[in-house]
Write a protein that holds these residues in place. Sequence first.
Motif: not given
Length: 200
Positions: A4-6, A9-15, A172-180
């Motif tokens: 839910i937190g992710n 955050r993601r929606t806010h960044e996209l807006v 960092f925790e919101d990144m995909t494994p590849i991004q990390q």
Amino acid sequence: MAAIGNIKRRTHELVKDWVPEEEHDREYDYQQDLQQYLDTQLNSGGRMGQQSTHVVETEHGQQNADIAVDDTVAIELKQDLTNSNTKKLRGQIDAYQREYDGVIACACGIEDMSGWRRLQNDFADDPMDMGMDPNTAPVRFVHKATSEIGTQHGGNATDAGMSNEIGGELDFEDMTPIQQIFMLLVLLVGVGYLLFTMVL
């Protein structure tokens, strides 16, 4: 709870990243523009090539949020925010806080800037908290100045993802494994370069 937190955050960044295609005559057209943008951005790609399935709806819920993401984030959009709209927006935010886990108020043009700032102050909370109080959903405010509308159209999913990483707003925790892995490699190369230059 982390998911839910992710999505909040993601929606806010996209807006924040969204740039309306053009200066529309109707609020409804901005709403459709943003809904399509969020749906495209949230559902493109995904982890390990899996397709995301985020639901982005308009006129959603008991309170009829302009846009809702995954029944979790309510977005209320206003065109050329006036004094009377500011009062209405206050009531809508109050109602959304009881129904959703996160609320975003987005103004495409503002005529009542003092009212907008007063709303921000009244609903201000710790930006790092992201709604830890279970009784009150956090509220985020996004302003799209009319001078910036139509200058570009939001970019693609890759551009949005890169801007988050470059801006340091993606945890960092919101990144995909590849991004990390990529981020760790970049850090290792940087540290290696520093050590190499110090030895020489």
